[in-house]
Design an enzyme around this catalytic site. Structure first.
Site, mmCIF file in Angstrom:
data_model
loop_
_atom_site.group_PDB
_atom_site.id
_atom_site.type_symbol
_atom_site.label_atom_id
_atom_site.label_comp_id
_atom_site.label_asym_id
_atom_site.label_seq_id
_atom_site.Cartn_x
_atom_site.Cartn_y
_atom_site.Cartn_z
ATOM 1 N N GLY A 12 0.617 -1.264 0.015
ATOM 2 C CA GLY A 12 0.035 -0.079 0.128
ATOM 3 C C GLY A 12 0.813 1.303 -0.067
ATOM 4 C CB VAL A 14 0.843 3.823 4.634
ATOM 5 C CG1 VAL A 14 1.662 4.120 6.023
ATOM 6 C CG2 VAL A 14 -0.113 4.991 4.615
ATOM 7 N NE ARG A 39 -6.409 -7.772 -2.341
ATOM 8 C CZ ARG A 39 -7.433 -7.780 -1.188
ATOM 9 N NH1 ARG A 39 -8.288 -8.498 -0.889
ATOM 10 N NH2 ARG A 39 -6.955 -6.761 -0.447
ATOM 11 C CB CYS A 130 -2.920 11.805 7.485
ATOM 12 S SG CYS A 130 -4.303 11.513 6.757
ATOM 13 C CB SER A 160 -1.953 9.773 -1.438
ATOM 14 O OG SER A 160 -1.813 11.093 -0.536
ATOM 15 C CE LYS A 214 -11.328 8.771 11.394
ATOM 16 N NZ LYS A 214 -10.734 8.298 9.876
ATOM 17 N NE ARG A 235 -10.152 12.420 0.484
ATOM 18 C CZ ARG A 235 -9.387 11.933 1.540
ATOM 19 N NH1 ARG A 235 -8.113 11.998 1.564
ATOM 20 N NH2 ARG A 235 -9.944 10.989 2.243
ATOM 21 C CG HIS A 242 -3.433 15.477 4.279
ATOM 22 N ND1 HIS A 242 -3.545 14.889 2.857
ATOM 23 C CD2 HIS A 242 -4.009 14.752 5.001
ATOM 24 C CE1 HIS A 242 -4.146 13.924 2.885
ATOM 25 N NE2 HIS A 242 -4.406 13.570 4.282
ATOM 26 C CG ASN A 315 -0.955 12.494 2.560
ATOM 27 O OD1 ASN A 315 -0.695 13.280 1.588
ATOM 28 N ND2 ASN A 315 -1.569 11.465 2.126
HETATM 29 N N1 NAP Z 1 -2.646 7.534 3.575
HETATM 30 C C1 NAP Z 1 -2.724 8.068 4.601
HETATM 31 O O1 NAP Z 1 -2.174 9.440 4.199
HETATM 32 C C2 NAP Z 1 -2.679 7.521 5.982
HETATM 33 C C3 NAP Z 1 -2.625 8.296 6.755
HETATM 34 C C4 NAP Z 1 -2.641 8.016 8.188
HETATM 35 C C5 NAP Z 1 -3.161 6.593 8.312
HETATM 36 N N2 NAP Z 1 -3.477 5.882 7.137
HETATM 37 C C6 NAP Z 1 -3.921 4.507 7.452
HETATM 38 O O2 NAP Z 1 -3.055 3.571 7.081
HETATM 39 C C7 NAP Z 1 -3.768 2.513 6.637
HETATM 40 C C8 NAP Z 1 -3.052 2.065 5.249
HETATM 41 O O3 NAP Z 1 -3.249 3.230 4.203
HETATM 42 P P1 NAP Z 1 -2.963 3.113 2.793
HETATM 43 O O4 NAP Z 1 -3.227 4.530 2.299
HETATM 44 O O5 NAP Z 1 -1.470 2.568 2.681
HETATM 45 O O6 NAP Z 1 -4.019 2.207 2.005
HETATM 46 P P2 NAP Z 1 -3.827 1.288 0.601
HETATM 47 O O7 NAP Z 1 -2.820 2.018 -0.109
HETATM 48 O O8 NAP Z 1 -5.025 1.136 0.227
HETATM 49 O O9 NAP Z 1 -3.086 -0.029 1.146
HETATM 50 C C9 NAP Z 1 -3.638 -0.980 1.760
HETATM 51 C C10 NAP Z 1 -2.711 -2.099 2.223
HETATM 52 O O10 NAP Z 1 -3.535 -3.024 3.092
HETATM 53 C C11 NAP Z 1 -3.289 -4.271 2.709
HETATM 54 N N3 NAP Z 1 -4.459 -5.034 3.130
HETATM 55 C C12 NAP Z 1 -5.781 -4.972 2.511
HETATM 56 N N4 NAP Z 1 -6.444 -5.854 3.276
HETATM 57 C C13 NAP Z 1 -5.702 -6.934 3.844
HETATM 58 C C14 NAP Z 1 -5.874 -8.097 4.585
HETATM 59 N N5 NAP Z 1 -7.024 -8.884 4.483
HETATM 60 N N6 NAP Z 1 -4.726 -8.600 4.900
HETATM 61 C C15 NAP Z 1 -3.516 -8.268 4.778
HETATM 62 N N7 NAP Z 1 -3.302 -7.030 4.164
HETATM 63 C C16 NAP Z 1 -4.443 -6.389 3.598
HETATM 64 C C17 NAP Z 1 -3.258 -4.055 1.066
HETATM 65 O O11 NAP Z 1 -2.457 -5.400 0.422
HETATM 66 P P3 NAP Z 1 -3.142 -5.828 -0.760
HETATM 67 O O12 NAP Z 1 -2.492 -4.811 -1.768
HETATM 68 O O13 NAP Z 1 -2.826 -7.224 -1.023
HETATM 69 O O14 NAP Z 1 -4.595 -5.624 -1.031
HETATM 70 C C18 NAP Z 1 -2.378 -3.272 0.972
HETATM 71 O O15 NAP Z 1 -1.074 -3.405 1.263
HETATM 72 C C19 NAP Z 1 -5.036 2.490 6.486
HETATM 73 O O16 NAP Z 1 -5.325 2.251 7.660
HETATM 74 C C20 NAP Z 1 -5.084 4.084 6.571
HETATM 75 O O17 NAP Z 1 -6.362 4.497 7.542
HETATM 76 C C21 NAP Z 1 -3.327 6.241 5.915
#
Ligand code: NAP
Length: 344
Positions: A12, A14, A39, A130, A160, A214, A235, A242, A315
């Site tokens: 993902g 992050v 997957r 974030c 993002s 939050k 958004r 951000h 972010n």
């Molecule tokens: N983006 C931000 O600015 C931000 C900031 C603070 C916090 N966060 C938090 O950080 C987390 C990740 O965000 P992201 O932006 O990186 O999301 P993302 O790009 O959609 O990535 C999600 C990740 O989670 C994995 N995943 C999903 N379902 C899963 C499962 N059942 N078992 C194991 N892995 C699984 C996905 O793997 P696959 O590729 O295999 O589906 C992928 O690696 C979220 O909780 C989000 O709220 C994000």
């Protein structure tokens, strides 16, 4: 001897950034394991000059892993963090699943690094949202100087922040605007290309959104429960970075000039504030950078002791991956993690 780390959600936005940051900062890791859903089994991700192969979370045994950096969303964290923690591995979670749990510290190291010591209750530490993370880095030194009474913040949050699907939606909709095709809306409730959407996360009964709520509860938990905060989260069609327009009211007098000098020497902050065209930070320029940038500092003439400013950060870095790695460093630097005996 270094530590054994597992990154859950390593495919993902992050997760990939966590790998970059661990490498850049030379985190003392002997072994880094990358995990995601089934997957992604066998997908390759970069870690410095190496390539690591993704394993499935559900097949992994955490018993000899020291730290799990978890970035796979709230549902996965609710199910898996307690199991991983019970195996003796400390979980640093990026989702909102544990942030308000009184037995889980919510940490931004520039603000409340010592709170990491509270991890022992559940073996879990939460990373804030974030938009909260960058805000509290800016508020902390101002609060120490003049005691904050009230904060009014409006956010301009990049796509993002909604994961890789959010970035794909902006990209695909933008292409569609210039070609013939169907404008698809899956991740966001309205079109995001060439638009702004005044809704992040779901609506609550009082009319605020969960993202706005939050920001309130997380700021109180990290910084001071007495601070009053009202947020409007929006958004915007920006890929990474951000931005926040912030108005702060203090108990004691503090001018914008004094605030500028305080912020210039505060940890994690860069002040970029020239009163000329382009003398401020924009989200596009913050992508890939670690600091929280402060610009447009000025006195707020509508309240007794008030200032206004503009706050920008990447972010995926300070809002998530960097903060999580800094928490891991805070644990290591305080000697709170014994190296675990590796399975033979
Ligand atoms: N983006 C931000 O600015 C931000 C900031 C603070 C916090 N966060 C938090 O950080 C987390 C990740 O965000 P992201 O932006 O990186 O999301 P993302 O790009 O959609 O990535 C999600 C990740 O989670 C994995 N995943 C999903 N379902 C899963 C499962 N059942 N078992 C194991 N892995 C699984 C996905 O793997 P696959 O590729 O295999 O589906 C992928 O690696 C979220 O909780 C989000 O709220 C994000």
């Amino acid at each position: 001897m270094g530590f054994k780390l597992a990154i859950v959600g390593a495919t993902g936005n992050v997760g990939r950034e966590i790998l970059n940051i661990l490498d850049e900062r030379g985190f003392p890791a002997d072994e880094v394991v990358v995990l995601a859903s089934r997957r992604s089994l066998g997908v390759e991700v970069s870690f410095g000059d190496r390539t690591l192969k993704i394993k499935a979370l559900e097949d992994f045994d955490f018993r000899d892993t020291d730290i799990c950096l978890m970035s796979a969303g709230g549902d996965v964290s609710k199910e898996w963090s307690p199991k991983i923690a019970a195996a003796g591995c400390v979980v640093i979670d990026n989702s909102s699943a544990w942030r308000t749990d009184p037995d889980v510290p919510l940490v931004v190291p520039e603000v409340n690094a010592e709170a990491v010591r509270g991890f022992t209750k559940k073996n879990i530490i939460a990373n804030p949202n974030c938009s909260t993370a960058q805000l509290v880095v800016a508020l902390k030194p101002l609060h120490d100087a003049a005691k904050i009474k009230r904060v009014v913040v409006s956010t301009y949050q990049s796509v993002s922040g909604a994961g890789k699907e959010g970035m794909d939606e902006l990209f695909n909709q933008t292409k569609t605007v210039y070609s013939i095709g169907q404008m698809e809306m899956k991740k966001f409730p309205k079109r995001i290309a060439f638009n702004v959407i005044p809704q992040i996360d779901t609506f609550m009964e009082d009319g605020f959104t969960k993202e706005e709520w939050k920001m309130v509860v997380e700021t109180k938990k990290i910084l001071d429960p007495k601070i009053k905060l009202v947020a409007t989260c929006v958004r915007v069609p920006v890929f990474i970075g951000h931005s926040e327009s912030v108005n702060v009211e203090f108990e004691r007098p503090l001018s914008a000039d004094e605030a500028r000098e305080i912020l210039r020497i505060a940890p994690g902050i860069v002040v970029q504030d020239r009163r000329e065209p382009g003398g401020y930070m924009t989200p596009h320029e913050s992508a890939g950078e670690d600091p929280v940038y402060i610009s447009r500092l000025r006195d707020d003439p509508t309240v007794d002791n008030g200032i206004a400013f503009w706050c920008v950060a990447d972010n995926l870095r300070k809002g998530a991956a960097l903060n999580a790695v800094q928490i891991a460093e805070a644990l290591v630097n305080r000697g709170l993690l014994g190296n675990r005996k590796r399975a033979a």
